[in-house]
Design a protein around this motif. Structure first.
Motif, PDB file in Angstrom:
ATOM      1  N   LEU A  93     -22.290 -38.824 -17.970  1.00  0.00           N
ATOM      2  CA  LEU A  93     -23.178 -37.699 -17.737  1.00  0.00           C
ATOM      3  C   LEU A  93     -22.374 -36.446 -17.361  1.00  0.00           C
ATOM      4  O   LEU A  93     -22.661 -35.355 -17.850  1.00  0.00           O
ATOM      5  N   LEU A  94     -21.353 -36.639 -16.519  1.00  0.00           N
ATOM      6  CA  LEU A  94     -20.512 -35.499 -16.127  1.00  0.00           C
ATOM      7  C   LEU A  94     -19.734 -34.946 -17.324  1.00  0.00           C
ATOM      8  O   LEU A  94     -19.545 -33.733 -17.432  1.00  0.00           O
ATOM      9  N   GLU A  95     -19.282 -35.836 -18.210  1.00  0.00           N
ATOM     10  CA  GLU A  95     -18.584 -35.366 -19.408  1.00  0.00           C
ATOM     11  C   GLU A  95     -19.500 -34.524 -20.279  1.00  0.00           C
ATOM     12  O   GLU A  95     -19.096 -33.502 -20.828  1.00  0.00           O
ATOM     13  N   LYS A  96     -20.758 -34.934 -20.399  1.00  0.00           N
ATOM     14  CA  LYS A  96     -21.731 -34.179 -21.190  1.00  0.00           C
ATOM     15  C   LYS A  96     -21.971 -32.811 -20.557  1.00  0.00           C
ATOM     16  O   LYS A  96     -22.024 -31.794 -21.266  1.00  0.00           O
ATOM     17  N   ILE A  97     -22.102 -32.758 -19.247  1.00  0.00           N
ATOM     18  CA  ILE A  97     -22.285 -31.490 -18.536  1.00  0.00           C
ATOM     19  C   ILE A  97     -21.069 -30.594 -18.747  1.00  0.00           C
ATOM     20  O   ILE A  97     -21.202 -29.400 -19.016  1.00  0.00           O
ATOM     21  N   GLU A  98     -19.871 -31.179 -18.660  1.00  0.00           N
ATOM     22  CA  GLU A  98     -18.649 -30.410 -18.843  1.00  0.00           C
ATOM     23  C   GLU A  98     -18.569 -29.845 -20.269  1.00  0.00           C
ATOM     24  O   GLU A  98     -18.232 -28.674 -20.471  1.00  0.00           O
ATOM     25  N   ARG A  99     -18.886 -30.662 -21.286  1.00  0.00           N
ATOM     26  CA  ARG A  99     -18.875 -30.199 -22.682  1.00  0.00           C
ATOM     27  C   ARG A  99     -19.862 -29.058 -22.885  1.00  0.00           C
ATOM     28  O   ARG A  99     -19.552 -28.055 -23.513  1.00  0.00           O
ATOM     29  N   ASN A 100     -21.067 -29.219 -22.346  1.00  0.00           N
ATOM     30  CA  ASN A 100     -22.085 -28.177 -22.509  1.00  0.00           C
ATOM     31  C   ASN A 100     -21.728 -26.906 -21.744  1.00  0.00           C
ATOM     32  O   ASN A 100     -22.012 -25.803 -22.213  1.00  0.00           O
ATOM     33  N   ALA A 101     -21.107 -27.036 -20.588  1.00  0.00           N
ATOM     34  CA  ALA A 101     -20.675 -25.858 -19.827  1.00  0.00           C
ATOM     35  C   ALA A 101     -19.577 -25.115 -20.588  1.00  0.00           C
ATOM     36  O   ALA A 101     -19.577 -23.877 -20.648  1.00  0.00           O
ATOM     37  N   ALA A 102     -18.653 -25.855 -21.196  1.00  0.00           N
ATOM     38  CA  ALA A 102     -17.595 -25.224 -21.986  1.00  0.00           C
ATOM     39  C   ALA A 102     -18.195 -24.522 -23.196  1.00  0.00           C
ATOM     40  O   ALA A 102     -17.800 -23.400 -23.536  1.00  0.00           O
ATOM     41  N   ARG A 103     -19.157 -25.148 -23.847  1.00  0.00           N
ATOM     42  CA  ARG A 103     -19.820 -24.532 -25.002  1.00  0.00           C
ATOM     43  C   ARG A 103     -20.543 -23.255 -24.573  1.00  0.00           C
ATOM     44  O   ARG A 103     -20.490 -22.238 -25.258  1.00  0.00           O
ATOM     45  N   MET A 104     -21.216 -23.304 -23.437  1.00  0.00           N
ATOM     46  CA  MET A 104     -21.923 -22.127 -22.926  1.00  0.00           C
ATOM     47  C   MET A 104     -20.935 -21.004 -22.626  1.00  0.00           C
ATOM     48  O   MET A 104     -21.212 -19.837 -22.908  1.00  0.00           O
ATOM     49  N   GLY A 105     -19.772 -21.349 -22.095  1.00  0.00           N
ATOM     50  CA  GLY A 105     -18.736 -20.346 -21.845  1.00  0.00           C
ATOM     51  C   GLY A 105     -18.287 -19.670 -23.135  1.00  0.00           C
ATOM     52  O   GLY A 105     -18.115 -18.455 -23.179  1.00  0.00           O
ATOM     53  N   ARG A 106     -18.107 -20.461 -24.200  1.00  0.00           N
ATOM     54  CA  ARG A 106     -17.716 -19.897 -25.496  1.00  0.00           C
ATOM     55  C   ARG A 106     -18.826 -18.998 -26.045  1.00  0.00           C
ATOM     56  O   ARG A 106     -18.550 -17.944 -26.621  1.00  0.00           O
ATOM     57  N   LEU A 107     -20.074 -19.402 -25.874  1.00  0.00           N
ATOM     58  CA  LEU A 107     -21.201 -18.583 -26.334  1.00  0.00           C
ATOM     59  C   LEU A 107     -21.241 -17.248 -25.599  1.00  0.00           C
ATOM     60  O   LEU A 107     -21.422 -16.192 -26.213  1.00  0.00           O
ATOM     61  N   ILE A 108     -21.056 -17.283 -24.299  1.00  0.00           N
ATOM     62  CA  ILE A 108     -21.076 -16.055 -23.502  1.00  0.00           C
ATOM     63  C   ILE A 108     -19.918 -15.146 -23.908  1.00  0.00           C
ATOM     64  O   ILE A 108     -20.095 -13.943 -24.087  1.00  0.00           O
ATOM     65  N   ASP A 109     -18.735 -15.727 -24.094  1.00  0.00           N
ATOM     66  CA  ASP A 109     -17.583 -14.931 -24.544  1.00  0.00           C
ATOM     67  C   ASP A 109     -17.864 -14.290 -25.895  1.00  0.00           C
ATOM     68  O   ASP A 109     -17.544 -13.126 -26.122  1.00  0.00           O
ATOM     69  N   GLY A 110     -18.472 -15.046 -26.801  1.00  0.00           N
ATOM     70  CA  GLY A 110     -18.811 -14.519 -28.113  1.00  0.00           C
ATOM     71  C   GLY A 110     -19.806 -13.381 -28.041  1.00  0.00           C
ATOM     72  O   GLY A 110     -19.679 -12.369 -28.728  1.00  0.00           O
ATOM     73  N   LEU A 111     -20.818 -13.544 -27.195  1.00  0.00           N
ATOM     74  CA  LEU A 111     -21.810 -12.474 -27.022  1.00  0.00           C
ATOM     75  C   LEU A 111     -21.194 -11.223 -26.424  1.00  0.00           C
ATOM     76  O   LEU A 111     -21.527 -10.103 -26.835  1.00  0.00           O
ATOM     77  N   LEU A 112     -20.310 -11.397 -25.471  1.00  0.00           N
ATOM     78  CA  LEU A 112     -19.623 -10.245 -24.879  1.00  0.00           C
ATOM     79  C   LEU A 112     -18.792  -9.519 -25.932  1.00  0.00           C
ATOM     80  O   LEU A 112     -18.805  -8.291 -26.009  1.00  0.00           O
ATOM     81  N   GLU A 113     -18.094 -10.275 -26.761  1.00  0.00           N
ATOM     82  CA  GLU A 113     -17.292  -9.670 -27.819  1.00  0.00           C
ATOM     83  C   GLU A 113     -18.192  -8.936 -28.809  1.00  0.00           C
ATOM     84  O   GLU A 113     -17.885  -7.832 -29.245  1.00  0.00           O
ATOM     85  N   PHE A 114     -19.328  -9.540 -29.142  1.00  0.00           N
ATOM     86  CA  PHE A 114     -20.277  -8.938 -30.070  1.00  0.00           C
ATOM     87  C   PHE A 114     -20.810  -7.617 -29.513  1.00  0.00           C
ATOM     88  O   PHE A 114     -20.879  -6.613 -30.212  1.00  0.00           O
ATOM     89  N   SER A 115     -21.162  -7.591 -28.228  1.00  0.00           N
ATOM     90  CA  SER A 115     -21.702  -6.361 -27.638  1.00  0.00           C
ATOM     91  C   SER A 115     -20.613  -5.311 -27.444  1.00  0.00           C
ATOM     92  O   SER A 115     -20.867  -4.119 -27.586  1.00  0.00           O
ATOM     93  N   ARG A 116     -19.387  -5.737 -27.132  1.00  0.00           N
ATOM     94  CA  ARG A 116     -18.276  -4.798 -26.967  1.00  0.00           C
ATOM     95  C   ARG A 116     -17.980  -4.050 -28.263  1.00  0.00           C
ATOM     96  O   ARG A 116     -17.625  -2.883 -28.243  1.00  0.00           O
ATOM     97  N   LEU A 117     -18.143  -4.735 -29.368  1.00  0.00           N
ATOM     98  CA  LEU A 117     -17.856  -4.126 -30.658  1.00  0.00           C
ATOM     99  C   LEU A 117     -18.761  -2.922 -30.916  1.00  0.00           C
ATOM    100  O   LEU A 117     -18.344  -1.948 -31.519  1.00  0.00           O
ATOM    101  N   ALA A 118     -19.990  -2.983 -30.437  1.00  0.00           N
ATOM    102  CA  ALA A 118     -20.924  -1.867 -30.645  1.00  0.00           C
ATOM    103  C   ALA A 118     -20.445  -0.602 -29.933  1.00  0.00           C
ATOM    104  O   ALA A 118     -20.729   0.505 -30.380  1.00  0.00           O
ATOM    105  N   ARG A 119     -19.721  -0.765 -28.831  1.00  0.00           N
ATOM    106  CA  ARG A 119     -19.274   0.380 -28.047  1.00  0.00           C
ATOM    107  C   ARG A 119     -17.809   0.741 -28.289  1.00  0.00           C
ATOM    108  O   ARG A 119     -17.346   1.776 -27.835  1.00  0.00           O
ATOM    109  N   ALA A 120     -17.085  -0.117 -28.988  1.00  0.00           N
ATOM    110  CA  ALA A 120     -15.642   0.081 -29.167  1.00  0.00           C
ATOM    111  C   ALA A 120     -15.351   1.270 -30.080  1.00  0.00           C
ATOM    112  O   ALA A 120     -16.038   1.495 -31.063  1.00  0.00           O
TER     113      ALA A 120
END
Length: 187
Positions: A1-28
């Motif tokens: 269960l902890l491994e699943k939580i860790e995998r999903n947390a890492a995936r969420m981190g990548r999603l957030i990083d991607g969204l930040l990069e996507f929004s930064r591009l609009a202002r860059a």
């Protein structure tokens, strides 16, 4: 269960990083310099190939015309397209990727073709949307932001991007950019 939580947390981190990069591009701020597209493509291939080691697809890069644009943004375009080509051809017995270009009077068209899993053209309109994926995350890793980011970069450069595919027969991504202005001959 902890491994699943860790995998999903890492995936969420990548999603957030991607969204930040996507929004930064609009202002860059973007620059408009002469960009050696062949050098950017080779650099992207080398960078992505490191992740695959000996399983990296065979890559052929034809001559690519120089354009005016923002080198950092266009490098990200190559990274995204090459990453997808590698990822979706990685399960083939002999994965291959071809990068080429055609030059017209009003635009240069760059092509990234792979021999991977392809996709159904009925869903092609979803390819460039944020979080739009045509393959399950369990099948192929990714966040669903790369192609949306690529479309935004190409739009900012006054170009366009399209994809063609067929299940089991690979995919072809084409993007266009205005050509490098040619020097006028002196009279």
């Amino acid at each position: 269960l902890l491994e699943k939580i860790e995998r999903n947390a890492a995936r969420m981190g990548r999603l957030i990083d991607g969204l930040l990069e996507f929004s930064r591009l609009a202002r860059a701020e973007s620059s408009s310099d002469e960009v050696d597209m062949a050098a950017l493509a080779r650099s992207a291939v080398a960078e992505v190939a490191e992740e695959y080691g000996p399983q990296a697809p065979e890559v052929a890069i034809d001559a690519l015309p120089v354009v005016k644009g923002d080198a950092a943004m266009l490098h990200q375009t190559w990274i995204n397209l090459v990453s997808n080509a590698f990822k979706f051809s990685s399960r083939e017995a002999a994965p291959s990727v071809t990068i080429s270009a055609t030059e017209g009077d009003t635009e240069v068209t760059y092509h990234v073709k792979d021999n991977g899993v392809g996709f159904d053209m009925a869903y092609a309109s979803k390819l460039f949307g944020v979080f739009q994926r045509l393959h399950r995350a369990e099948e192929f890793e990714g966040t669903g932001i790369g192609l949306a980011l690529t479309r935004r970069i190409i739009d900012r450069h006054g170009g366009d991007i399209h994809a063609e595919g067929q299940p089991g027969k690979g995919a072809l991504f084409r993007f266009t950019l205005p050509p490098q202005p040619r020097e006028k001959p002196r009279a």
